[in-house]
Design a protein around this motif. Structure first.
Motif, mmCIF file in Angstrom:
data_model
loop_
_atom_site.group_PDB
_atom_site.id
_atom_site.type_symbol
_atom_site.label_atom_id
_atom_site.label_comp_id
_atom_site.label_asym_id
_atom_site.label_seq_id
_atom_site.Cartn_x
_atom_site.Cartn_y
_atom_site.Cartn_z
ATOM 1 N N VAL A 285 66.113 40.347 42.938
ATOM 2 C CA VAL A 285 65.955 40.295 41.489
ATOM 3 C C VAL A 285 65.132 41.505 41.055
ATOM 4 C CG1 VAL A 285 66.105 37.791 41.409
ATOM 5 C CG2 VAL A 285 63.881 38.885 41.699
ATOM 6 N N SER A 286 65.106 41.782 39.753
ATOM 7 C CA SER A 286 64.348 42.938 39.287
ATOM 8 C C SER A 286 63.892 42.748 37.852
ATOM 9 C CB SER A 286 65.202 44.206 39.382
ATOM 10 O OG SER A 286 66.243 44.194 38.412
ATOM 11 N N LEU A 287 62.833 43.453 37.503
ATOM 12 C CA LEU A 287 62.345 43.451 36.127
ATOM 13 C C LEU A 287 63.399 44.027 35.191
ATOM 14 C CD1 LEU A 287 60.128 43.137 33.989
ATOM 15 C CD2 LEU A 287 59.215 45.362 34.707
ATOM 16 N N GLN A 288 64.093 45.054 35.644
ATOM 17 C CA GLN A 288 65.144 45.655 34.826
ATOM 18 C C GLN A 288 66.212 44.630 34.461
ATOM 19 O OE1 GLN A 288 67.101 49.017 36.671
ATOM 20 N NE2 GLN A 288 68.747 49.049 35.148
ATOM 21 N N ASP A 289 66.659 43.855 35.436
ATOM 22 C CA ASP A 289 67.692 42.854 35.165
ATOM 23 C C ASP A 289 67.169 41.731 34.277
ATOM 24 O OD1 ASP A 289 69.592 44.201 36.665
ATOM 25 O OD2 ASP A 289 69.102 43.114 38.516
ATOM 26 N N GLY A 290 65.917 41.323 34.501
ATOM 27 C CA GLY A 290 65.344 40.253 33.696
ATOM 28 C C GLY A 290 65.236 40.630 32.228
ATOM 29 N N LEU A 291 64.733 41.852 31.962
ATOM 30 C CA LEU A 291 64.610 42.306 30.575
ATOM 31 C C LEU A 291 65.977 42.544 29.944
ATOM 32 C CD1 LEU A 291 61.587 44.779 30.841
ATOM 33 C CD2 LEU A 291 61.590 42.395 30.097
ATOM 34 N N ALA A 292 66.925 43.063 30.743
ATOM 35 C CA ALA A 292 68.273 43.295 30.224
ATOM 36 C C ALA A 292 68.925 41.983 29.796
ATOM 37 C CB ALA A 292 69.127 44.001 31.272
ATOM 38 N N TYR A 293 68.684 40.933 30.575
ATOM 39 C CA TYR A 293 69.249 39.632 30.209
ATOM 40 C C TYR A 293 68.629 39.105 28.924
ATOM 41 C CZ TYR A 293 69.956 34.604 30.131
ATOM 42 O OH TYR A 293 70.248 33.333 29.718
ATOM 43 N N GLN A 294 67.302 39.168 28.841
ATOM 44 C CA GLN A 294 66.621 38.586 27.689
ATOM 45 C C GLN A 294 66.961 39.311 26.386
ATOM 46 O OE1 GLN A 294 65.207 35.895 27.361
ATOM 47 N NE2 GLN A 294 64.027 35.283 29.139
ATOM 48 N N PHE A 295 67.058 40.640 26.435
ATOM 49 C CA PHE A 295 67.182 41.399 25.188
ATOM 50 C C PHE A 295 68.568 41.976 24.943
ATOM 51 C CE2 PHE A 295 62.627 41.641 26.267
ATOM 52 C CZ PHE A 295 62.086 41.140 25.091
ATOM 53 N N LEU A 296 69.443 41.971 25.947
ATOM 54 C CA LEU A 296 70.745 42.618 25.764
ATOM 55 C C LEU A 296 71.933 41.698 26.031
ATOM 56 C CD1 LEU A 296 69.961 46.090 27.425
ATOM 57 C CD2 LEU A 296 69.953 45.514 24.978
ATOM 58 N N SER A 297 71.929 41.032 27.174
ATOM 59 C CA SER A 297 73.133 40.306 27.576
ATOM 60 C C SER A 297 73.097 38.810 27.279
ATOM 61 C CB SER A 297 73.377 40.509 29.081
ATOM 62 O OG SER A 297 72.301 40.004 29.848
#
Length: 542
Positions: free
Chosen positions: A268-280
Motif C-alpha cells: 500500500v502507499s500514501l500516494q494510492d490512499g490520497l488518490a482514492y480519497q480525493f480523486l477516484s
C-alpha cells in the motif's frame, strides 16, 4: 461618552478598552487573559456541555459503520498496531491514536458496559464539551460580550446537528477542537511569536486528525495577520508555517520510513490512499442536482437545523464588517466551497467542522447588533436610560424568538431522552455472543465488528469486516474456498446499501445463499446455506 479608536477602526468604550488592555498584560498566569468571571463561566459551559454530550450518548444516535472503523483502529493502536487489517493510508492515523489515548479512561472506568464503541462515545462527549468551551473562549478573545459568547456556545450545544453528529466517534470530532484552539492562539492580542507557533502546531494536529480540516487554513492566516503591523510579523509567519508544516510532514515521513510513500507493486502507499480519497472515490454529484447524494445531504442538514446554518450565514455577513471578526466569514466560505463546488465525495459528518463556526458567527453577529443599537440609542436618544444588561437581555430575547424551538425539541432533544436507538444492536451482539461457535467464520459490519471480535474471535479473518471479503486480497489467501467458507452473516441496516454501493459480489452471493436465524428490528443474523452457494467451477463450465 468618551470613546477610544480601536485597531479595527470602530469606536470603543473605555470599559472595552480596559478589557482589551487586560488581555495584553504580562504573560504568566491564567488571570492575565481570563477574568475570574470568565474562568467560572468557562467551567460552567464545559460542565453543562459535558452533561448534555454524555446524556444518553449510547442510546442515540444509532451506531454507524464509520464509528466502528475508527474504534477498531483505536483499539488496534492500544494493542500496538495502526489498524486491525492492513493500514492503507485512507486517513492519517493520528486521529484514532488520540482516540486510543483518551479511550483508556472510559474503558478503565467500565463505561459502555464492556463495548469499545460505547466507551468511545464518551470520548466524543468529552471532545464535544471541549469544542463548546473553545467556542466560548474564542468569542471572548474577540471581545464578544460574555452573554453573547455563552449564547454562541449554547447554540452549538443545543443544535440538533451537534447532538446528532457532534457526539459520534468521527475524526472530525477529534480534529475540530485543535482547529478552534489554533484560532484562539492566532487571534491573541499579545502578538507573541509562541502563540503563532502554537497555532501552527495546533492546526497541523487538527489536519492530521482529519485532512479536510485543512480548508480552514486561509481563514487562520487571515485571523493571525489582519491586524496592525507588529515588529515580529515575519518571525511569526515563519514560525507558524515552518513549525506547522514540519508537524504535517510527519505523515509522509511515516509513510517513507515504512517504504510506502510512493505507489508500487506489492504494498500500500500514501500516494494510492490520497488518490482514492480525493480523486477516484465515487462522487456525490452536483449540489444543484435534485436527488443527488450531495443535494440530499444538504437537505438533511437543513432539516436537522436550518436555523444554525442560515443564521450562521447571516451572522457571518455581519462579521465581515469588522476586522476582529472578519476571519469568521472566510472560515465559513472555506468550509462551504467543497460543498458547493465540484462533485467529489461528501461525507455526512463533514458538517461537524462547520458547526462551531456557524455558532461563533451567530454569537458575534448578535454582539455587533447590540453594539450598533447601543450606539444609536446613546446618539439619538441620549436621555433614554437603558442599562446595558437590559439591552443585552432584549437583544438575546429577540434573537431567541427566531429560534425554531419546535424543531429543536422534536429533532434534537429526543436524543437526550430515555429512548434507546441501539437496543437492537445490543440484542444482536448478545445473540451472536451466545449462539455462534467461535471456530466458524462470521462476517460483520464495521459498526459491530470490534465488539463481536472481542467475544472470542481473535483472528480478524475469522470474524471479518463486511467490505474485506471483496476488497482485501488477503481474504482469498485466508479462505481459498471463497464464499463457501463463510458460515454466518450479521446483516445491519447498512449491509445491503454497502453491497450495492461498493459492488461487493462475493458478499451479495453469500447474502443470497443464507437464511435468517434471528432478527432484532433492522438487525438480522443469517446462517449461510453451503449447499446453495454457487460453485464457481460449475458456473464456468456452464
Amino acid at each position: 461618552m468618551m470613546v477610544i479608536e480601536r485597531e479595527i477602526g470602530q469606536p470603543q468604550t473605555r470599559r472595552e478598552a480596559h478589557a482589551e488592555a487586560a488581555l495584553t498584560r504580562a504573560p504568566g498566569r491564567l488571570r492575565t487573559w481570563l477574568s475570574v468571571t470568565d474562568n467560572t463561566t468557562m467551567l460552567i459551559v464545559f460542565a453543562v456541555a459535558l452533561v448534555i454530550g454524555a446524556w444518553n450518548v449510547n442510546g442515540a444516535p444509532t451506531y454507524q459503520d464509520d464509528e466502528g472503523t475508527y474504534v477498531a483502529q483505536a483499539v488496534a493502536v492500544q494493542a500496538g498496531g495502526l489498524a486491525p487489517y492492513t493500514y492503507w493510508y485512507d486517513h492519517p492515523p493520528f486521529g484514532w491514536i488520540q482516540l486510543a489515548i483518551l479511550g483508556w479512561i472510559p474503558q478503565a472506568l467500565g463505561l459502555g458496559a464492556g463495548s469499545d464503541l460505547a466507551a468511545m462515545r464518551y470520548v466524543s462527549a468529552f471532545l464535544f464539551a471541549i469544542t463548546a468551551t473553545l467556542v466560548f473562549l474564542v468569542a471572548r478573545r474577540m471581545l464578544v460580550r460574555r452573554p453573547f459568547a455563552v449564547l454562541a456556545a449554547a447554540i452549538f450545544v443545543c443544535s440538533p446537528l451537534s447532538l446528532t453528529l457532534g457526539r459520534q466517534v468521527f475524526l472530525d470530532t477529534v480534529g475540530v477542537p485543535w482547529i478552534l484552539f489554533a484560532f484562539y492562539l492566532a487571534i491573541s492580542p499579545r502578538v507573541a511569536m509562541w502563540h503563532h507557533v502554537g497555532a501552527g502546531i495546533s492546526f497541523a494536529i487538527g489536519v492530521l486528525s482529519k485532512l479536510t480540516l485543512a480548508a480552514f487554513g486561509p481563514a487562520l492566516l487571515l485571523a493571525m495577520l489582519d491586524r496592525t503591523r507588529w515588529r515580529s510579523r515575519a518571525f511569526s509567519i515563519v514560525g507558524f508555517l515552518g513549525v506547522g508544516g514540519l508537524v504535517i510532514m510527519l505523515f509522509p515521513l511515516m509513510a517513507a520510513l515504512r517504504g510506502e510513500l510512493i505507489s508500487g507493486a506489492g504494498h500500500v502507499s500514501l500516494q494510492d490512499g490520497l488518490a482514492y480519497q480525493f480523486l477516484s472515490r465515487s462522487g456525490s454529484g452536483w449540489i444543484w442536482e435534485v436527488g443527488s447524494p450531495r443535494n440530499d445531504l444538504l437537505q438533511s442538514w437543513l432539516f436537522l437545523d436550518g436555523y444554525l446554518i442560515i443564521g450562521g450565514l447571516i451572522g457571518a455577513a455581519l462579521c465581515a464588517f469588522t476586522r476582529r471578526t472578519r476571519w469568521i466569514p472566510v472560515a465559513i466560505l472555506c468550509f462551504a466551497l467543497p460543498v458547493f463546488v465540484g462533485q467529489g465525495y461528501l461525507p455526512a459528518m463533514y458538517i461537524v467542522s462547520g458547526l462551531p463556526f456557524f455558532a461563533l458567527a451567530i454569537g458575534s453577529g448578535i454582539h455587533l447588533v447590540w453594539r450598533m443599537l447601543r450606539t444609536v440609542l446613546r446618539t439619538y436618544l441620549p436621555r433614554l436610560s437603558i442599562g446595558g444588561s437590559v439591552l443585552v437581555a432584549a437583544v438575546i430575547g429577540t434573537a431567541v424568538l427566531f429560534i425554531p424551538v419546535e424543531q429543536w425539541l422534536t429533532r434534537g432533544f429526543p436524543l437526550l431522552a430515555s429512548t434507546d436507538e441501539n437496543k437492537d444492536w445490543r440484542s444482536t451482539l448478545e445473540w451472536v455472543s451466545d449462539n455462534v461457535p467461535r471456530d466458524e467464520v462470521i462476517v460483520v459490519p464495521y459498526s459491530m465488528w470490534q465488539d463481536v471480535s472481542k467475544q472470542g474471535w481473535d483472528d480478524p479473518w475469522q470474524a471479518i469486516v463486511l467490505e474485506k471479503v471483496d476488497l482485501d486480497s488477503q481474504f482469498d489467501q485466508e479462505h481459498p474456498g471463497g464464499v463457501d467458507e463463510i458460515d454466518w452473516i450479521v446483516e445491519g441496516p447498512t449491509v445491503s446499501p454497502n453491497i450495492d454501493y461498493l459492488d461487493l459480489d462475493m458478499m451479495r452471493t453469500a447474502l443470497e445463499s443464507s437464511h435468517v436465524v434471528a432478527e432484532f428490528g433492522a438487525w438480522k443474523i443469517r446462517e449461510v446455506d453451503h449447499a446453495s452457494v454457487p460453485n464457481p467451477s460449475t458456473d464456468e463450465e456452464g
